[in-house]
Scaffold this active site. Sequence first.
Site, short mmCIF file in Angstrom:
data_model
loop_
_atom_site.label_atom_id
_atom_site.label_comp_id
_atom_site.label_asym_id
_atom_site.label_seq_id
_atom_site.Cartn_x
_atom_site.Cartn_y
_atom_site.Cartn_z
CB SER A 209 15.11 -7.43 -5.24
OG SER A 209 16.48 -7.09 -5.40
CG ASN B 255 13.69 -12.17 -6.77
OD1 ASN B 255 14.72 -12.25 -7.43
ND2 ASN B 255 13.00 -11.05 -6.69
CG ASN C 280 21.37 -9.56 -9.63
OD1 ASN C 280 20.98 -8.42 -9.30
ND2 ASN C 280 20.60 -10.64 -9.51
CG ASN D 98 20.55 -7.21 -5.11
OD1 ASN D 98 21.37 -7.70 -4.33
ND2 ASN D 98 20.16 -7.83 -6.21
CB THR D 99 16.00 -2.52 -2.74
OG1 THR D 99 16.21 -2.37 -4.14
CG2 THR D 99 15.44 -1.21 -2.18
CG PHE E 145 14.89 -2.58 -8.01
CD1 PHE E 145 14.97 -3.89 -8.44
CD2 PHE E 145 14.05 -2.29 -6.93
CE1 PHE E 145 14.25 -4.91 -7.81
CE2 PHE E 145 13.31 -3.29 -6.31
CZ PHE E 145 13.41 -4.60 -6.74
CE LYS F 101 11.06 -13.15 -9.44
NZ LYS F 101 11.76 -12.70 -10.67
#
Length: 365
Positions: free
Chosen positions: A188, A263, A119, A190-191, A123, A234
């Site tokens: 994450s 994560n 994925n 993805n940022t 966010f 996390k």
Amino acid sequence: MYRLLYRIVLRRVPAEAAHLAAFALIRVFGRVARVPGAAWLLRRWLGPRDPVLRVRALGLEFPGPLGLAAGFDKDARGTRGLAALGFGFVEVGTVTARAQPGNPRPRMFRLTADRALVNRMGFNNEGAAAAAARLGRIRGRRSGGGPVVGVNIGKTRAAPDADAAADYAASARAVAAVADYVVVNVSSPNTPGLRDLQAADRLKPVLAAVRSALDAAVPGRPQGIKGRVPLLVKIAPDLADADVDAIADLALELGLDGIIATNTTVSRDGLASPPAEVAAAGAGGLSGPPLRARSLEVLTRLRERAGDRLVLIAAGGIETPDDAWERLRAGATLVQAYTGFVYGGPLWPRRMHAGLARRMRSSLS
């Protein structure tokens, strides 16, 4: 039946569309669970009922050690339905201080041969205040037997890195009165730039700001949710061992309550899926069984470093009762999953807790 449905129908539907359809059904299930008689029956059928499963941690009582990881219920719309399916707790989010749409679609992909997901959601959420308002409407949970709900907070994409601490603190203030615990997500992939905040010198002001924001908000917590809001961080499985140690040391220094390990990963090593399929999925965080070994390594390292001074929540590659039991024996107090639920179906939490209860009772005999 779910496996048959998955093979014939769900695997042919785009991953995010399938998620949204399933989540809509879970929300309907949650409305059914609000009916007093139905709620009792569902707890008897699906909920973790064996006393051996109960866990006291973070000043909270968990009916079972298996929770749903952040990412599934981003905006706190389905907590009742998810708890009714048998999860011991639900972690909502990741939410950010400001609403944001996330990355362009498609942004979620299956790697079926690995029972994994990729994925790059970014966010996507309606903002911390919106999630807090929803949780506030169901906060009679302590007297009504509602679920334990944690809130996972992240950095708003538009917020400059220099403002990261203030941005996280804004989210913390918004959810403090309604969260059973709060998780700072700096892991994450993805940022852009988010994982850079895992460096101890950059993470320290973020965690300190969030801790201060939560402490200032404690007097506003409703009756029945007393005391200091537990705070966890996390972390990513892709950290070097020395960085894992540094975060453990920082968590102890700042008096954090725990760490979630781990994560998703950016690694694509050792996959069974065809290389072309992996390439088509593109960038993003990989979750599921390929993450199992490294997540266990990180958990074990944290336990060796911090002992029992931190609550450790294991996540990453947990698909079977044996996976969960291995994490608990390695030092985790609680476990979380997401991808295992996606592939396992609605009765998966029940099967997981039943299997864990058997292993726990066997270990006591």
